[in-house]
Structures are given as C-alpha cells and as structure tokens.
Design a protein around this motif. Structure first.
Motif, PDB file in Angstrom:
ATOM      1  N   SER A 132      41.847 -10.198  26.386  1.00 35.34           N
ATOM      2  CA  SER A 132      42.361  -9.768  25.090  1.00 35.34           C
ATOM      3  C   SER A 132      43.513  -8.802  25.287  1.00 35.34           C
ATOM      4  N   GLU A 133      44.312  -8.680  24.257  1.00 34.45           N
ATOM      5  CA  GLU A 133      45.225  -7.549  24.205  1.00 34.45           C
ATOM      6  C   GLU A 133      44.361  -6.290  24.248  1.00 34.45           C
ATOM      7  N   GLY A 134      44.826  -5.252  24.899  1.00 35.28           N
ATOM      8  CA  GLY A 134      44.114  -3.976  24.875  1.00 35.28           C
ATOM      9  C   GLY A 134      43.337  -3.665  26.140  1.00 35.28           C
ATOM     10  N   TYR A 135      42.945  -4.701  26.905  1.00 30.43           N
ATOM     11  CA  TYR A 135      42.278  -4.409  28.187  1.00 30.43           C
ATOM     12  C   TYR A 135      42.547  -5.533  29.168  1.00 30.43           C
ATOM     13  N   ASP A 136      42.340  -5.223  30.440  1.00 31.13           N
ATOM     14  CA  ASP A 136      42.571  -6.213  31.488  1.00 31.13           C
ATOM     15  C   ASP A 136      41.254  -6.780  31.984  1.00 31.13           C
ATOM     16  N   ARG A 137      41.360  -7.890  32.691  1.00 23.79           N
ATOM     17  CA  ARG A 137      40.159  -8.467  33.308  1.00 23.79           C
ATOM     18  C   ARG A 137      39.907  -7.764  34.636  1.00 23.79           C
ATOM     19  N   THR A 138      38.698  -7.974  35.159  1.00 22.38           N
ATOM     20  CA  THR A 138      38.399  -7.337  36.446  1.00 22.38           C
ATOM     21  C   THR A 138      38.108  -8.375  37.529  1.00 22.38           C
ATOM     22  N   HIS A 139      38.004  -9.632  37.149  1.00 22.85           N
ATOM     23  CA  HIS A 139      37.744 -10.688  38.148  1.00 22.85           C
ATOM     24  C   HIS A 139      38.294 -12.005  37.616  1.00 22.85           C
ATOM     25  N   LEU A 140      38.264 -13.037  38.454  1.00 18.28           N
ATOM     26  CA  LEU A 140      38.839 -14.331  38.053  1.00 18.28           C
ATOM     27  C   LEU A 140      37.776 -15.404  37.845  1.00 18.28           C
ATOM     28  N   ASP A 141      36.515 -14.981  37.772  1.00 15.26           N
ATOM     29  CA  ASP A 141      35.437 -15.974  37.766  1.00 15.26           C
ATOM     30  C   ASP A 141      35.088 -16.468  36.373  1.00 15.26           C
ATOM     31  N   LEU A 142      34.534 -17.668  36.341  1.00 10.81           N
ATOM     32  CA  LEU A 142      33.949 -18.184  35.107  1.00 10.81           C
ATOM     33  C   LEU A 142      32.581 -17.526  34.931  1.00 10.81           C
ATOM     34  N   PRO A 143      32.095 -17.444  33.690  1.00 15.29           N
ATOM     35  CA  PRO A 143      30.762 -16.861  33.488  1.00 15.29           C
ATOM     36  C   PRO A 143      29.698 -17.631  34.282  1.00 15.29           C
ATOM     37  N   ALA A 144      28.694 -16.889  34.743  1.00 16.00           N
ATOM     38  CA  ALA A 144      27.652 -17.483  35.594  1.00 16.00           C
ATOM     39  C   ALA A 144      26.980 -18.682  34.924  1.00 16.00           C
ATOM     40  N   GLY A 145      26.756 -18.585  33.618  1.00 15.10           N
ATOM     41  CA  GLY A 145      26.097 -19.678  32.906  1.00 15.10           C
ATOM     42  C   GLY A 145      26.914 -20.964  32.980  1.00 15.10           C
ATOM     43  N   GLN A 146      28.205 -20.833  32.932  1.00 16.20           N
ATOM     44  CA  GLN A 146      29.073 -22.021  33.002  1.00 16.20           C
ATOM     45  C   GLN A 146      29.081 -22.597  34.418  1.00 16.20           C
ATOM     46  N   ARG A 147      29.123 -21.684  35.404  1.00 16.71           N
ATOM     47  CA  ARG A 147      29.089 -22.159  36.795  1.00 16.71           C
ATOM     48  C   ARG A 147      27.806 -22.941  37.061  1.00 16.71           C
ATOM     49  N   ALA A 148      26.709 -22.452  36.489  1.00 18.68           N
ATOM     50  CA  ALA A 148      25.422 -23.108  36.714  1.00 18.68           C
ATOM     51  C   ALA A 148      25.433 -24.516  36.118  1.00 18.68           C
ATOM     52  N   VAL A 149      26.040 -24.663  34.955  1.00 20.37           N
ATOM     53  CA  VAL A 149      26.115 -25.993  34.330  1.00 20.37           C
ATOM     54  C   VAL A 149      26.948 -26.921  35.191  1.00 20.37           C
ATOM     55  N   LEU A 150      28.056 -26.399  35.660  1.00 20.91           N
ATOM     56  CA  LEU A 150      28.917 -27.245  36.487  1.00 20.91           C
ATOM     57  C   LEU A 150      28.154 -27.697  37.729  1.00 20.91           C
ATOM     58  N   ASP A 151      27.451 -26.760  38.359  1.00 25.39           N
ATOM     59  CA  ASP A 151      26.688 -27.127  39.559  1.00 25.39           C
ATOM     60  C   ASP A 151      25.618 -28.165  39.231  1.00 25.39           C
ATOM     61  N   ALA A 152      25.000 -28.010  38.073  1.00 22.93           N
ATOM     62  CA  ALA A 152      23.954 -28.973  37.688  1.00 22.93           C
ATOM     63  C   ALA A 152      24.564 -30.361  37.498  1.00 22.93           C
ATOM     64  N   VAL A 153      25.719 -30.405  36.897  1.00 23.96           N
ATOM     65  CA  VAL A 153      26.358 -31.707  36.649  1.00 23.96           C
ATOM     66  C   VAL A 153      26.840 -32.318  37.963  1.00 23.96           C
ATOM     67  N   THR A 154      27.496 -31.510  38.790  1.00 23.88           N
ATOM     68  CA  THR A 154      28.042 -32.088  40.027  1.00 23.88           C
ATOM     69  C   THR A 154      26.944 -32.474  41.018  1.00 23.88           C
TER      70      THR A 154
END
Ligand code: BGC
Length: 772
Positions: A442-464
């Motif tokens: 968002s405007e107003g603050y910066d990110r601290t990492h480049l990762d996707l949320p853990a829940g999304q990573r888990a779905v991707l792993d389940a699908v792959t």
C-alpha cells in the motif's frame, strides 16, 4: 497580477480545499480542481481525503502503472492518457495527479504498483506518452513525485542521500525526459528530503535543474502536506502548497515579504504561475473553469453535467450512478490494454488452453480480483470483471473452481486445501491464482519480504503434488519471489494489477484470444537478499543511503553477473521472433555524434504477435565504473506470421555518456562501445562495435589538480614538461603512476622538487587559454 495585494498573492499560492485552488472573485479569477490519479479519476464528492478512503465518483480503473510499464508501448499509454483525460474532463477535473514515475529502487517499496519501471528510459518514454494523451484532452498532468521518493517508510522525513551522478543518471533522468518531451502542466514535489533538503524547498531541484536546465515552464505543487517551511519553499521555486493550510502559511508569506525575508518578486513569480495554470485550464476547458456564480456550492465549477448529476445523487443519499463519459468504451480499452501488459514468464507449451481442455481453477483471487493498489490512487471502478467468470465465458466446458485460501488470513486452511486438491486431481490443467492480498502492499508503508502468504503457498504445493499441469497467474503490485516453486509449474503469467477489466484480459491470454506481449520493466530476483538496495533499504528514520549508486535493477544484476529468476525485459509470446540484419552507422563527432542502429525482427512462429525490440549500449569508460549495459531504446512491433519489420534507433552523445560531477556535464568517453539489440537484458541477439570519436572528460587543470590529471591531458603534459627543471624522471610511467594522485601544488613544495611552485597559476591559465 498588478491588481492583487500581497495577501491575495500569498493566498493564491495555496489550495482552497483538499482539491481546489483559490478564487479571487474581485478580479474574476476562477479556481481549478485537481484530482488523483494516476490510473483513473478519483473525483471525490462528499468528505474528501487524500488517502483513497473517502467516496469518489465511479470512473474507469485502467491498469495501474506497474502493468502499464510492462506494456513497453508508448502508443498504448497515449491512448490510456487520452481516455483518462476524457473522464477527468467530464467530471470537472483540470489536473489529474499523475503519472508517478519514481524508479523502483527496491521491490519492497509499498507503492511500486504506482510506478512504471526500475529503468529511467522506460519510465520516461511511457510517462511522456501518458502525459501527452492526457493533455491532448485539455487536462493537465502532475508529474510526481519529484524526486528520489523511492520508499514509503518515513517518507515525510527521510533524506534520500544520493550522489549527483546517480541522481542524474537514474532518479532524475525519467523526469527530465517527460519534462523535455511532453511539457507537463505541473510537477508535484516529493515528501522526502534529497541530500538533506526537503524536496519542497530544494532550490537546486525545483529551480536550477527543473526550470533552468530542463526548461520546465509549468507550475510546481507540493505533495499533500509536503511543505515544511513555506517561505523556504517559495524561495526554492515551489508555487502551490496543497492542500489548503487554512491560511496559516499564507500569513507566514505575507510576514516574510513585509520584514524583508522573502523577495516580493519570488512571491509574484509563484502567484503568476498559479494564474498561468488557471488560464491554461480555462483555455482548455472554458465551460468548466469560470468564476463561480453567486451562491454556488463549495464546488465552484461543478459545471459539467456529469459531475452535477453525481453530486446531486450523493446529496440525495442514494448511490452514485455512473456519470463519467466514455465508460463503456473505456472498459473495452481497459481490457485491451491489460492484455498487452501481463507478462508470460514461463510456458512449457501448456498455454494457450484449448476451449475444450479439462481445466480447473483454484484461488480466491480468480473470483475476487485484486486490480489496483491501496492509497491515494484508489478509485471506484465503473465495473469489475473477475477472471473466473471470464474464463467460464470463453471455455466450452464447465470449469470447476475451488478458492483454496482466504484473502483475509495468511495461514493454510485444511478444508480449503483438500477441496483444491480434489478439483486439481480431476483436471488435466489447473490454473492457480495467487498474489498479494490488499494489506500486504500500500501507499504509506513498505513490504518486508517478497513471499506469497503461507496459505497460498500451501495450496500451490497441494496442486503441484497432483498429476495436473499447473499454470500460475499472479496478481501483485510489487514483485514476488517465484524461485521456490517455479520449477514445479508449467507456466506463469505475471498479471500484476490489471485494472477493472483485468479478469477478461487474463482469460483472453489463457485461451489465446490475445497473444501475451508484456515484458518485465523490473527484474524478478531469486531472493530479496540479491537485490542491490538490500543493505540500504529503507535506511534509518532520518536518512537512507543510496549506496548501490547507479547499479539499480538490471544494472546491478548484470554488473555482478548474478542469477535472477527472470531478467529485465523478459516476456514470452505464443509465437517466436528472430532478429537479423543489424546495421550500425556513425555520423559526426563529439557532442554531435549520432549512431543509427537498424535491425530486422521477424515473426517466425504461427500466430500474430508483438515483440519488444530492446537496444542496450555498453559504453567505454576510463573514468567511472559504469553498468555493463544500459537500455537506450525500445520499440514494440506487431507482426503477422512470417512478417518482418525493421526497427530503427538513433543514439546521441548522451546515450553513451555518464554524468561527470566534477565538470557538471554529460561526458562520453572515446573508445569502443557495443550496441546490442535483443529481447531482454540477458537475451541479446545481435551486437556490433562502434568507435566513438569523442574528446572525453577534460578535467580543468589547476595548480591543485593531481599530477596524473596533468599528464592525462595532452596539452597539460606538454606544458608541464616544458616548464619543469629536469623533467626526465617524470617520463617513466611507473613513477607518474605512483605519485599521480599528489596535487601539483603540493608536489612542488617537496624537498628537491623539480617543479617551481611560483607561477603554477600562470601555467594552468596558459593551458586553459590554449584550449580550442
Ligand atoms: C500522495 C500523492 C497524491 C496526494 C493527493 C499523497 O499522499 O503521495 O501521490 O497525489 O496524496 O491524494
């Protein structure tokens, strides 16, 4: 001007409200309206704010800058600008607050979705095209945020500590291009300090560079709340404080003029520029910009029928009907544009999908799109297409869907995972929509990492983990790391944030209705730790050191030859392109030098497609460390199968130059340069050598110049040798190398010196005078 009192002049140079300038009814001077921007019109009706929170009239949400940058298509941006201009005008807006062209220094910047590129040429050329289009409709641009506003952390107090060469070559170059080529009506200064001085009161930036060097003839406004010391601002070249200061800082100006701290001519200059802007707007929009009739509402020129109607609707307490001009047509344009912006990062042949294929869709983002970023640029769209509905409309089969994760919670959810796995298991191909939920950037603050949320990573792993072939579609305003899962998937479409019609554009690309042609305007690194600003971002609360210098983005990755996930300029197509017939010719010498580069691009595949031919230059340098190569031209060509097109570029002296801070000018050095034409910074298909017949850097010789400088200069060397007692020992190169850094004046004082200290001034003057 002559009729105005000091108080009236002072009051004119700050806003009347959040979004309007002041009127001076006594002399018939109307007010104008400014509105965010940049990828849509955020015309607020009731309860304004500058952070995207309050209501605004629905308007077309075009793809934000992160997507537009990836189009590498100036004509496309001109069209977007024109559409924005039409809408702004129909809502009674005279200046749209954009484009934002700050350089993406770090992938962590929370506002990267609002910026075009890590490269100043891409930012400058595309920014200029957008300004052109917008202003062609009689709506002024506000080029922002000038300058070195490359992070959100502490953005109102941090000082960007940047050396001048880096500023000139990287952070100012895009602004310079837009100012020189598109003549924006206004420039918005940044919140931050630049080398210790607030941008809003930085004379060097706002007056010396912007006006005196680049010839800017418009108005400089502050970012909303960027004024620290108003008097210092006016002295530096700030014309308009936004938003209103409630009269407090106007009074400070009056007092400063009265007690002699502010030259009244400087206040006149600022007031004159406000009047000039109002006049410019009145000429362009005579119906909207006129003095308010007696008893008018607080919107003095609610004169456009669309705005009046929306305003009345809102006052009546109902919803606001779509009132903007061109809404239907612009929705179609938004889809077409989005289709040119998404970047196909990887494809093993699974794409395009055939309409009869067995396909499943996974991911909440397919159904609940993320299509713009949060903050001041956030607008209310006229419509919103989601990819799931659009995919179903194009498929000839049913497309089963499982949300897989929730957007409001980052952690894996077993029930959702199981459901996603089940739909993937039953499909030949599963399209998984992943990305950054709204709160992550968002405007107003910066990110601290480049990762996707853990829940999304888990779905991707389940699908792959199933036998399905996986296609990932990403929705993110700032770069996300893909390296950990890239190898497990068959294709990746980087969809960025694609605006209100992005869902349709993604469906078009996945089914091959549109052939993808976006190219990365920023590098996708393997890891955050690999990025050049990693150790210096976001810096300390008061200071951020741009320690990586000019080595930003691919300039760094290419210099260290580091591995990246996907390089700057990369993007695939459903067809293929070949490059041939490079022809390079040189005309002129020194600052008049011109290098013509031509090459042939051929569509060697079986479909219509668009290729972005990119021209990089590796310039010789003896003086400073320079990037291995830098983008100096690009052009997007549309080709039928088998068709060829010639792409041409003209390079000038500046294209081979670095900024020499000592001499205060651009310098190209003699030697052999290489020009490369190719499809990314790492996919150079053709290259040729060019001999540069230029004089190079000529340090001005003084008695305090080091001996090495005297010897490096032919005239200086001859003069010095002729003047020394026993010059012979200075004739060995090794000796000169050893003592070359000692200033001549100090060497002359050494015991036994062969250089007479008296008369060094005269010697230096003689060398200077003998110069052509
Ligand atoms: C942003 C600007 C914006 C202004 C007005 C500021 O916070 O930095 O980009 O135009 O607000 O909303």
């Amino acid at each position: 001007m002559n009729d105005l009192t000091i108080a009236e002049k002072a009051s004119l140079t700050s806003g009347a409200s959040l979004w309007t300038t002041k009127t001076v009814d006594r002399v018939g001077l109307p007010s104008i309206t400014l509105s965010d921007g940049p990828h849509g019109v955020r015309r607020q009706i009731v309860g304004g704010d500058h952070l995207g929170i309050g209501q605004s009239i629905p308007a077309t949400c075009m793809p934000p800058a992160v997507a537009l940058g990836s189009s590498w298509d100036a004509d496309l941006l001109r069209g977007v600008g024109a559409a924005l201009g039409t809408e702004a005008r129909s809502l009674g807006v005279q200046v749209l607050l954009g484009p934002g062209i700050n350089i993406k220094r770090s992938p962590l910047c929370g506002r990267n979705f609002e910026y075009l590129s890590e490269d100043p040429l891409v930012s400058g050329v595309l920014g200029a095209a957008l300004v052109d289009g917008l202003q062609s409709r009689g709506v002024g641009a506000a080029l922002k945020h000038f300058a070195a506003n490359n992070q959100e952390t502490n953005r109102l107090r941090v000082s960007a500590e940047v050396d001048e060469r880096t500023l000139r070559e990287i952070y100012l170059a895009g602004f310079e291009h837009v100012v020189r080529h598109a003549r924006p009506w206004t420039v918005m200064c940044a919140y931050n300090k630049v080398n210790g001085e607030y941008a809003s009161q930085n004379h060097w930036l706002l007056t010396e560079v912007l006006r005196e060097e680049w010839g800017f003839d418009g108005l400089v406004m502050s970012d909303w709340g960027a004024v620290d010391d108003r008097v210092a601002g006016v002295r530096a070249g700030l014309d308009l404080e936004m938003p209103t200061s409630g009269g407090i800082t106007d009074a400070q100006l009056v007092e400063a003029v009265r007690d002699g701290r502010l030259d009244p001519e400087l206040l006149d200059l600022a007031a004159r520029r406000v009047i000039a802007l109002v006049e410019r707007a009145r000429e362009a929009q005579p119906d909207a910009v006129r003095p308010a009739p007696a008893g008018a509402s607080r919107f003095p020129h609610a004169g456009t029928p669309a705005f009046t109607k929306a305003y009345a609707d809102a006052q009546a307490g109902g919803g606001v009907a779509i009132a903007v001009e061109g809404a239907e047509e612009h929705h179609r344009l938004a889809r077409e544009v989005a289709g040119q912006c998404a970047v196909l990062l990887k494809n093993d042949g699974v794409l395009p999908l055939t309409p009869s294929a067995s396909v499943a869709v996974v991911g909440e983002l397919a159904r609940t799109p993320r299509y713009q970023g949060a903050g001041s640029s956030q607008i209310i769209p006229t419509r919103l297409d989601d990819a799931l509905t659009e995919l179903r409309a194009l498929a000839r089969t049913d497309l089963p869907f499982a949300p897989g994760y929730r957007l409001d919670g980052g952690e894996p959810d077993q029930a959702l995972l199981d459901e996603a796995r089940a739909v993937a298991e039953a499909a030949d191909v599963t399209v998984v929509f992943l990305g950054l939920p709204e709160g992550e950037e968002s405007e107003g603050y910066d990110r601290t990492h480049l990762d996707l949320p853990a829940g999304q990573r888990a779905v991707l792993d389940a699908v792959t983990a199933t036998a399905t072939r996986t296609v990932v579609v990403l929705s993110n305003g700032g770069v996300v790391a893909v390296s950990e899962w890239d190898a497990n998937v068959a294709a990746i479409l980087e969809g960025w944030l694609l605006g209100q019609a992005g869902g349709g554009a993604v469906a078009d690309i996945l089914f091959g209705v549109v052939n993808p042609s976006g190219r990365l305007a920023e590098t996708i690194p393997l890891r955050l730790e690999d990025t050049p600003s990693y150790l210096n971002f976001p810096g300390d609360p008061d200071e951020v050191r741009y320690g990586e210098g000019v080595f930003v983005g691919y300039r760094y990755h290419d210099a260290v030859n580091g591995e990246v996930s996907y390089p700057f300029g990369h993007g695939l197509s459903y067809t293929s392109f070949a490059y041939s017939d490079l022809a390079v010719s040189v005309r002129g010498t020194d600052e008049e030098i011109e290098v013509e580069v031509a090459a042939l691009v051929t569509n060697t595949g079986g479909r219509h497609g668009r290729e972005v031919a990119q021209l990089y230059v590796s310039a010789p340098s003896a003086t400073v460390r320079r990037p291995v190569r830098e983008l100096r031209g690009f052009t997007k060509v549309a080709l039928e199968p088998g068709e060829s097109a010639e792409v041409r570029f003209t390079l000038t002296y500046r294209d081979f130059s670095f900024f020499d801070v000592v001499g205060g000018r651009w310098v190209a050095e003699p030697g052999t340069a290489r020009v490369h034409v190719g499809a990314s910074s790492r996919d150079l298909r053709l290259s040729a050598e060019v001999t540069l017949d230029v004089a190079g850097r000529r340090p001005v010789l003084t008695p305090d110049s080091p001996l090495g400088d005297w010897f490096a200069d032919a005239a200086g060397r001859t003069a010095l040798l002729g003047w020394m007692r026993e010059p012979s020992r200075f004739l060995t190169d090794d000796y000169v190398k050893t003592i070359g850094s000692i200033p001549l004046s100090r060497l002359a004082r050494f015991p036994g010196s062969k250089i007479d200290p008296d008369g060094l001034d005269e010697l230096a003057a003689r060398v200077r005078d003998d110069r052509p």
